[in-house]
Design a protein around this motif. Structure first.
Motif, PDB file in Angstrom:
ATOM      1  N   GLU A 444      21.378  93.898 118.454  1.00 32.99           N
ATOM      2  CA  GLU A 444      21.381  92.428 118.380  1.00 32.99           C
ATOM      3  C   GLU A 444      20.377  91.929 117.348  1.00 32.99           C
ATOM      4  OE1 GLU A 444      20.922  90.543 122.108  1.00 32.99           O
ATOM      5  OE2 GLU A 444      22.736  91.417 122.987  1.00 32.99           O
ATOM      6  N   SER A 445      19.201  92.531 117.357  1.00 30.99           N
ATOM      7  CA  SER A 445      18.184  92.135 116.376  1.00 30.99           C
ATOM      8  C   SER A 445      18.626  92.499 114.970  1.00 30.99           C
ATOM      9  CB  SER A 445      16.850  92.812 116.696  1.00 30.99           C
ATOM     10  OG  SER A 445      16.353  92.353 117.932  1.00 30.99           O
ATOM     11  N   ALA A 446      19.237  93.672 114.836  1.00 26.31           N
ATOM     12  CA  ALA A 446      19.723  94.091 113.513  1.00 26.31           C
ATOM     13  C   ALA A 446      20.782  93.126 113.004  1.00 26.31           C
ATOM     14  CB  ALA A 446      20.280  95.506 113.595  1.00 26.31           C
ATOM     15  N   LEU A 447      21.633  92.664 113.884  1.00 28.34           N
ATOM     16  CA  LEU A 447      22.686  91.724 113.500  1.00 28.34           C
ATOM     17  C   LEU A 447      22.092  90.378 113.100  1.00 28.34           C
ATOM     18  CD1 LEU A 447      25.781  91.603 113.326  1.00 28.34           C
ATOM     19  CD2 LEU A 447      25.785  90.614 115.618  1.00 28.34           C
ATOM     20  N   MET A 448      21.016  89.995 113.767  1.00 26.96           N
ATOM     21  CA  MET A 448      20.381  88.708 113.505  1.00 26.96           C
ATOM     22  C   MET A 448      19.849  88.613 112.072  1.00 26.96           C
ATOM     23  SD  MET A 448      17.210  87.135 115.676  1.00 26.96           S
ATOM     24  CE  MET A 448      15.830  86.461 114.780  1.00 26.96           C
ATOM     25  N   ILE A 449      19.402  89.735 111.533  1.00 25.07           N
ATOM     26  CA  ILE A 449      18.843  89.709 110.162  1.00 25.07           C
ATOM     27  C   ILE A 449      19.697  90.536 109.203  1.00 25.07           C
ATOM     28  CG2 ILE A 449      16.474  89.290 110.905  1.00 25.07           C
ATOM     29  CD1 ILE A 449      15.949  92.294 110.504  1.00 25.07           C
ATOM     30  N   SER A 450      20.956  90.673 109.513  1.00 22.36           N
ATOM     31  CA  SER A 450      21.832  91.467 108.644  1.00 22.36           C
ATOM     32  C   SER A 450      21.989  90.829 107.268  1.00 22.36           C
ATOM     33  CB  SER A 450      23.203  91.646 109.302  1.00 22.36           C
ATOM     34  OG  SER A 450      23.803  90.389 109.540  1.00 22.36           O
ATOM     35  N   TRP A 451      21.687  89.532 107.155  1.00 22.83           N
ATOM     36  CA  TRP A 451      21.809  88.834 105.875  1.00 22.83           C
ATOM     37  C   TRP A 451      20.745  89.269 104.868  1.00 22.83           C
ATOM     38  CZ3 TRP A 451      17.322  86.356 104.712  1.00 22.83           C
ATOM     39  CH2 TRP A 451      16.496  85.985 105.773  1.00 22.83           C
ATOM     40  N   ILE A 452      19.696  89.922 105.336  1.00 25.59           N
ATOM     41  CA  ILE A 452      18.575  90.249 104.443  1.00 25.59           C
ATOM     42  C   ILE A 452      19.030  91.147 103.299  1.00 25.59           C
ATOM     43  CG2 ILE A 452      16.416  91.555 104.305  1.00 25.59           C
ATOM     44  CD1 ILE A 452      15.598  90.408 106.970  1.00 25.59           C
ATOM     45  N   LYS A 453      19.848  92.144 103.615  1.00 23.76           N
ATOM     46  CA  LYS A 453      20.261  93.101 102.576  1.00 23.76           C
ATOM     47  C   LYS A 453      20.987  92.388 101.442  1.00 23.76           C
ATOM     48  CE  LYS A 453      24.513  94.252 105.112  1.00 23.76           C
ATOM     49  NZ  LYS A 453      24.329  93.151 106.074  1.00 23.76           N
ATOM     50  N   ASP A 454      21.858  91.431 101.814  1.00 22.49           N
ATOM     51  CA  ASP A 454      22.595  90.689 100.795  1.00 22.49           C
ATOM     52  C   ASP A 454      21.665  89.815  99.971  1.00 22.49           C
ATOM     53  OD1 ASP A 454      25.185  91.647 101.607  1.00 22.49           O
ATOM     54  OD2 ASP A 454      25.034  90.329 103.328  1.00 22.49           O
ATOM     55  N   LYS A 455      20.778  89.121 100.668  1.00 19.45           N
ATOM     56  CA  LYS A 455      19.867  88.200  99.984  1.00 19.45           C
ATOM     57  C   LYS A 455      18.986  88.937  98.984  1.00 19.45           C
ATOM     58  CE  LYS A 455      17.667  84.592  98.829  1.00 19.45           C
ATOM     59  NZ  LYS A 455      18.312  83.683  97.874  1.00 19.45           N
ATOM     60  N   LEU A 456      18.452  90.084  99.383  1.00 17.11           N
ATOM     61  CA  LEU A 456      17.567  90.823  98.488  1.00 17.11           C
ATOM     62  C   LEU A 456      18.300  91.284  97.235  1.00 17.11           C
ATOM     63  CD1 LEU A 456      15.561  92.938 101.096  1.00 17.11           C
ATOM     64  CD2 LEU A 456      14.708  91.042  99.721  1.00 17.11           C
ATOM     65  N   LEU A 457      19.527  91.717  97.409  1.00 21.82           N
ATOM     66  CA  LEU A 457      20.281  92.173  96.241  1.00 21.82           C
ATOM     67  C   LEU A 457      20.716  91.004  95.357  1.00 21.82           C
ATOM     68  CD1 LEU A 457      22.368  95.031  97.860  1.00 21.82           C
ATOM     69  CD2 LEU A 457      20.584  95.268  96.148  1.00 21.82           C
ATOM     70  N   HIS A 458      20.947  89.826  95.971  1.00 17.76           N
ATOM     71  CA  HIS A 458      21.309  88.652  95.166  1.00 17.76           C
ATOM     72  C   HIS A 458      20.212  88.310  94.157  1.00 17.76           C
ATOM     73  CE1 HIS A 458      24.218  87.027  98.490  1.00 17.76           C
ATOM     74  NE2 HIS A 458      24.667  88.104  97.875  1.00 17.76           N
ATOM     75  N   ILE A 459      18.976  88.642  94.497  1.00 17.76           N
ATOM     76  CA  ILE A 459      17.846  88.301  93.622  1.00 17.76           C
ATOM     77  C   ILE A 459      17.946  89.049  92.290  1.00 17.76           C
ATOM     78  CG2 ILE A 459      15.313  88.360  93.463  1.00 17.76           C
ATOM     79  CD1 ILE A 459      15.319  88.133  96.549  1.00 17.76           C
ATOM     80  N   TYR A 460      18.754  90.101  92.268  1.00 16.96           N
ATOM     81  CA  TYR A 460      18.928  90.854  91.020  1.00 16.96           C
ATOM     82  C   TYR A 460      19.586  89.997  89.946  1.00 16.96           C
ATOM     83  CZ  TYR A 460      18.946  95.248  88.455  1.00 16.96           C
ATOM     84  OH  TYR A 460      18.667  96.244  87.552  1.00 16.96           O
TER      85      TYR A 460
END
Length: 1303
Positions: A444-460
């Motif tokens: 549940e916690s992993a799902l709550m912050i699953s957006w982090i991986k996308d956001k970090l890569l968007h910064i590229y």
């Protein structure tokens, strides 16, 4: 020794002074038996000896021994004489003190001493003796303990309450006891001290300031650290006496905090430390003090507010503190300090929030709104600490931070300051690794912050190289840790890739592409080291070093360090060898780590505390080292793919479906096949890919073919079994697969087989014979295959293709409309809704282009015919036959295909030369197409081709027409494309020494003549002296010039002015004898000069160089010819500068609403809305400049994409008439629109009216085309309300920018 308590009888709590003291009958002192008289005549030893017997006697006496009490009364008075109280011998004093303590016990409640002064001397004497308690190893310690015990049990000091100056005695006693207590004392000693002092506090009338100071001083940090036992004693005393002492404490703080009387105590400067300690001991001690702190929080002194905030932060944030819930007014007042004007106060509040979130999750809601404001604080340090606060709480427990708080960190990843961005990105990366990678808090916690991986890569996508490097570091350390074993590492990558969103996948692919490109640059540099030293070689090395430096932080320093590194490489052969291994395609991940370590070790000497050169080299090595992908890794990925295909993988547990895992897994392998092709060369890998080719999923098969294409160069020689299986599959895909599969199959055959001509012929011949325009569904794939075959093998198939093109493609397919399109009135539909016939026509157009690109010559004049065909397609709006069978959406597809085809041909020099200005203009006008998607896709294709320097410079001028685009996002995207392309060209000029002839093709300023010519031939530009049309011309010019004139490099402003002046001395080469056309050209020149002059004060300087003018577009006249005529009137210049003057009000109808027939239902937004910086805002427009997205691929809102073509009426012009009010803008399905001229199509007489197919599309006033014009308002809309709404929104935006300086 008998305990004191055994010798006590119940007495009152205080002794009384007797009215009369009895003495012995004979007046002599009576000593106990065996004790001789004690005088000053005997030695100290003898005195001690006799006193010990006296002590023994008093110790054994009880309170009810009346006879003995009377007998030894004289001795008791004698022991209080000066001889004993001031005796220099320590042992004598101790024994006397013990006797006196027992005397007070025995004679209680009546003291045997009548004089107040004598009592004071006695108690001060006893207090001094208590100092002996300090040394627990002393032989006399037991007697000191007896003295303390006696005094505590009897409460002897309570007799001092009757003395006027008892405070001196109590203060001295407290100071003594606090000074002597230490860690060698047992619990009994501490208990007796506490009892003794508590009785004085609780049974007295009050506590004086001096006495309170003697207690509180032990709580000050300096004293606390010196004597922990004294602190504990004071703490215990305060806890036991809280009810009594609270009033005294409140009085002290009231005088210091409220009344400002710092002289009342030496502890005044430590009030905040004391409050903190007292609160930790017992909050009840500060019941009356806390409201006083609210007063201090509002002090005008910033430093004082800071001190109070620091204090309250500790009180509110303490683990078990309930202060916030018990004292809400103080809590709310404290929260107000988050918005304090004093920076250190705001910073302290933010730091407090971390402890508060960890210790009091229930207060998170209160803190969230204030942290939101502080996350946009003007101060970098505060924004930074907001991130630290949230991340620290999140790392302790993810439940402590809500989505909103994490959202603040997410926003700060785009902060303007690198330090803040870095903290935000690293913080999110740590959370991702802890909760998503290691699953420390469950799914549940992993799902709550699953957006982090996308956001970090968007910064590229950000332009800063620092951001890109940090994303690469985060990916290698937190998202897919390179330290993991290969199988675990690849499993992590496999499922990460499957869960990423589209933009994140693109960013990751771009990351690998950039790293591979950098590896290529390093390889080229090493290859240059193998060549003999020469000037040309040195120049080539310098170019490589500059390109490498651009991919490292701080480009200036990077260049110097890379030169130094290159020098070291030239001198150290072993270092070169290590670097060769590192960038080798066969280098494994373990080898890479060893090479990096070895290279770093060689560059470490001499050792320095900081070595910026070594750090820069490490940046380079981190980017080029293959820490994730090698042959072993690819094998592990293929095994995971096989498990997903077989259904034995953990796909569901990882949160992805098997189909998604397979598709994304193959896409991952496809990307890696570009960057690490050598790692794929194994029979096991290719066997798995063959299985994928047989799957029903078209995307999977397409990706598998592309992997073979990228990696299969050695298949024919080394893996014959794979070859024999692969060939028939590729033939089948080229003939009957999807269009994408067919394209990849043809390219794959061409790339990996030696007998490619035979293989391609086996595909070409049956396909060319089976072409049938009556079955368009079966025509698309053959057309794709034939087109790519003719492009890849022109020598073999160019001639056969010519007859196919002439007899089938043009005559049978493009020039015939066999089916009737869907008349739903939409300008665009999804790919699935496009008719097969139109899809076939689109592929036919592409086939023509590919055929010509393969031949690369125009000997047969086929290119001229093709260009005329494409031009006719654009002029006819996509309906080449003009039979009106094709739907509007299909016409949009064909216009896009035709425009893209001309643009594709223009990338080949031999075809660019034969493209006429008219054809160039028709192609360019596609960017103003009435269909939103056509404009969007065409602009993207144009941008990509220009960025690769594939298209000639004149095509950059097409972006000027984007100023007319009705969608703000499209204008913003066009501006970003301009910035990017101009930057690319300027960088290319810096890196390459160009001749004057070449400079004309690359210098961005040379786009201006093409732009002027394009605007002069704009179909909308029909009335050269009309304000509205000139205003549009001005906006288009400014759209380009604003970007070009950002800096006045090399006197570029004067160069632009002279270039425009030179154009005025030419004629329009397109129609040199047409006076009206030449006049329009000169008017556009005058508007351009007007814009340049208003923008720059340096444009009137002399320009030493004479700009070249393209003869294809401008016909040069005699050198003596001058054109000094001013084609813009003074009135028009003023209107262009300030806007059209408003009509004078009608005084007769002051109170009556005016109704204007034919009122224009919509007002175009000024193009300056797309401006990106306030410093470069147009001097010709007073409109507010808004900042736009920095991303090149600007994200358009879905509403703008759908409503542009469906919900909004198309504004069309018909001569100079205006449509009646908004009631007439909504037409029924049967209503016919007035004929309207289209962009790129000359006016026709007798054109039949075409029915509008949807109620949303209507005719519009004016004499121009519908495509590319501004969007109209909604039917029946209220323009006044609309303008009010827009005005309010602009005001709100302005306010937000003032309040939030970092957004």
């Amino acid at each position: 020794m008998r305990p004191v308590e055994d010798r006590l009888v119940p007495t009152s709590t205080s002794m009384e002074f007797p009215q009369q003291q009895k003495t012995a009958g004979d007046g002599k002192i009576c000593y106990p038996p065996g004790v001789k008289e004690i005088t000053d005549k005997i030695s100290n030893d003898e005195v001690v000896k006799r006193l010990k017997m006296v002590v023994k006697t008093y110790m054994d006496m009880d309170q009810d021994s009346e006879e003995e009490k009377q007998q030894y009364l004289g001795l008791a008075l004698h022991l209080a004489s000066e001889f004993f109280l001031r005796n220099p011998n320590k042992d004598v004093r101790l024994l006397v003190a013990c006797c006196l303590a027992d005397i007070f016990r025995i004679y209680a409640p009546e003291a045997p001493y009548t004089s107040h002064d004598k009592l004071k001397d006695i108690f001060l004497f006893i207090t001094r003796q208590l100092k002996g308690l300090e040394d627990t190893k002393s032989p006399q310690f037991n007697r000191y303990f007896y003295l303390l015990e006696n005094l505590a049990w009897v409460k002897s000091y309570n007799i001092c309450f009757e003395l006027e100056d008892c405070n001196e005695i109590f203060t001295q006693l407290f100071k003594t006891l606090f000074s002597v207590i230490n860690n060698s004392h047992n619990q009994k000693v501490q208990l007796h001290m506490m009892d003794l002092m508590c009785s004085i506090i609780m049974e007295g009338d009050g506590v004086t300031q001096e006495l309170l100071d003697s207690i509180l001083i032990n709580l000050i940090p300096a004293h606390k650290n010196l004597n922990k036992q004294a602190y504990d004693l004071a703490k215990t005393i305060l806890k036991r006496t809280v009810q009594t002492i609270e009033t005294c404490i409140a009085n002290f703080f009231n005088q210091v905090l409220v009344m400002g009387k710092s002289s009342v105590s030496d502890l005044s400067e430590h009030v905040f430390d004391l409050i903190q300690e007292l609160f930790a001991i017992d909050p009840l001690l500060l019941t009356s003090v806390m409201p006083q702190l609210e007063f201090k929080l509002k002090s005008n002194d910033g430093e004082e507010r800071l001190a109070v905030v620091r204090l309250l932060a500790k009180l509110f944030g303490a683990k078990d503190s309930e202060l916030a819930s018990h004292n809400r007014p103080l809590w709310q007042c404290f929260l107000g300090r988050f918005n304090d004007i004093h920076v250190p106060v705001r910073l302290e509040c933010v730091k407090f929030a971390s402890h508060c979130l960890m210790n009091h999750p229930d207060l998170a809601r209160d803190l969230t709104e204030f942290l939101k404001v502080r996350s946009h604080d003007p101060e970098e340090a505060i924004r930074h600490d907001v991130i630290v606060t949230i991340i620290n709480a999140g790392k302790k427990d993810l439940n402590l931070v809500n989505d909103q708080l994490l959202g603040f960190v997410r926003e700060r990843t785009l902060d303007k300051r690198w330090r803040v961005r870095k903290e935000a990105m690293m913080g999110l990366a740590q959370l991702y690794k802890k909760y998503c990678l290691h699953h420390e808090a469950g799914k549940e916690s992993a799902l709550m912050i699953s957006w982090i991986k996308d956001k970090l890569l968007h910064i590229y996508y950000q332009n800063s190289i620092d951001d890109k490097l940090l994303v690469e570091k985060i990916f290698a350390q937190f998202m897919v840790p390179h330290s993991l074993e290969t199988e675990e590492k690849m499993k992590c990558l496999y499922y990460l890739y499957a869960c990423l969103d589209t933009n994140a996948v693109k960013a990751l692919n771009e990351m690998w592409k950039c790293q591979n490109m950098l590896r290529g640059l390093v390889k080229e540099l090493l290859d240059l080291h193998k060549l003999p030293v020469s000037e040309a070689n040195n120049a080539a090395m310098f170019g490589k070093l500059m390109n490498i430096a651009k991919n490292l932080p701080d480009a200036g320093k990077a260049q110097d360090f890379m030169k130094r590194f290159n020098q070291v490489l030239g001198e150290d052969e072993k270092l070169r060898a290590q670097l060769e291994i590192l960038i080798s395609p066969t280098c494994s991940c373990k080898q890479a780590e060893l090479c990096v370590r070895e290279i770093t070790r060689k560059l470490t000497f001499p050792k320095q505390p900081t070595n910026p050169f070594l750090e820069m080299v490490k940046f380079l090595l981190e980017r080029i080292a293959p820490v994730h992908i090698d042959s072993e890794a690819i094998s592990a990925l293929v095994k995971l793919l096989n498990k997903s295909i077989e259904g034995t993988a953990d796909d569901d547990e990882e949160g992805v479906t098997p189909d998604t895992a397979i598709r994304s897994g193959l896409e991952l392998l496809k990307v890696l096949s570009f960057t690490h092709p050598t790692a794929f060369h194994s029979s096991e890998t290719y066997e798995s890919l063959l299985q994928c080719l047989k799957m029903e999923d078209d995307k999977v098969a397409e990706a598998a073919i592309q992997i073979f294409r990228n990696t299969g160069q050695k298949i024919e020689a080394e893996l014959p079994q794979i070859r024999s299986t692969l060939i028939p599959i590729l033939h089948q895909k080229a003939k009957r697969g999807t269009p994408h599969q067919a394209k990849q199959a043809v390219h794959c055959i061409h790339a990996i087989f030696n007998n490619k001509e035979v293989q391609l012929a086996q595909i070409f011949e049956p396909l060319s014979r089976s072409l049938n325009a009556d079955v368009p569904e079966q025509l698309i794939t053959p057309l794709v295959s034939l087109g790519h075959i003719s492009m890849l093998a022109p020598d073999q198939f160019a001639s056969p293709m010519k007859s196919i093109v002439a007899n089938f493609i043009v005559k049978d397919l493009l020039m015939n409309d066999r089916s009737v399109g869907n008349k739903n009135g939409k300008l665009w539909t999804t790919d699935e809704e496009v008719s097969p016939e139109v899809l076939a026509k689109v592929q036919a157009i592409k086939l023509l282009v590919r055929w010509l690109l393969g031949m690369k010559n125009n000997q047969s004049k086929s290119a001229n015919s093709t260009l005329r065909l494409l031009s006719a397609m654009l002029v006819s709006e996509g309906d080449l036959t003009e039979q009106k069978k094709i739907s509007k959406s299909d016409m949009s597809r064909l216009r896009l295909a035709a425009g893209g085809a001309i643009m594709k041909l223009a990338q080949e020099p031999c075809y660019h030369e034969i493209i006429t200005p008219e054809q160039f203009q028709l192609c360019g006008l596609v960017i103003n197409d009435e269909c939103y998607q056509v404009r969007q896709i065409f602009a993207q294709k144009l941008h990509l081709a220009l960025a690769k320097l594939s298209l000639p410079l004149e095509y950059l001028a097409v972006f000027a027409l984007c100023a007319k685009d009705p969608v703000k996002e499209r204008r913003a995207h066009a501006r970003q494309c301009l910035l990017k392309n101009i930057s690319v060209r300027r960088e290319y000029i810096k890196q390459n020494s160009l001749t004057q002839e070449k400079m004309v093709s690359f210098l961005p300023e040379y786009v201006v003549p093409f732009m002027i010519h394009l605007l002069a031939h704009d179909p909308d530009f029909t009335k050269p002296q009309e304000y509205e049309q000139l205003k549009d011309i001005k906006e288009c010019l400014w759209f380009m010039l604003e970007v070009l004139m950002t800096k006045n490099e090399n006197n570029s402003h004067a160069f632009l002015r002279k270039m425009v002046e030179n154009i005025k001395r030419t004629k329009d080469a397109q129609c040199p004898e047409d006076m009206k056309a030449n006049e329009k050209l000169y008017i556009v020149c005058d508007v351009a000069l007007f814009v340049i002059a208003n923008k720059s004060t340096a444009c009137h300087l002399d320009c030493p160089s004479d700009p070249n003018i393209c003869p294809t577009f401008f016909l040069a006249l005699d050198k003596d010819f001058k054109n000094d005529k001013d084609y813009l009137s003074g009135e028009m210049r003023q209107m262009l500068l300030t806007g059209k003057p408003k009509q004078a009000p009608v005084l007769v109808t002051v109170n009556k609403t005016l109704t204007v027939p034919g009122r224009k239902i919509f007002k175009a937004q000024p193009v300056s809305d797309t401006s990106n910086t306030s410093t470069n805002s147009s001097p010709l427009s007073s409109s507010t400049v808004n900042k736009n997205s920095k991303s090149i691929a600007a994200t358009e809102s879905p509403e703008s994409q759908t409503q542009e073509n469906i919900e909004n009426p198309i504004i069309k012009k018909e001569d100079n008439k205006k449509v009646e009010g908004s009631k007439n803008t909504t037409a029924d399905a049967d209503t016919e629109a007035l004929p309207a001229k289209r962009r790129g199509r000359p006016p026709k007489t007798g054109m039949a009216a075409s029915p509008t197919a949807t109620s949303k599309e209507t005719a519009s006033p004016g004499g121009g085309a519908a495509r590319g014009k501004k969007r109209g308002a909604e039917p029946n809309s209220n323009p006044s309300a609309e303008s009010i709404k827009m005005s309010k929104q602009q005001n709100d935006d302005g306010t937000n920018r003032q309040m939030d300086l970092q957004r």
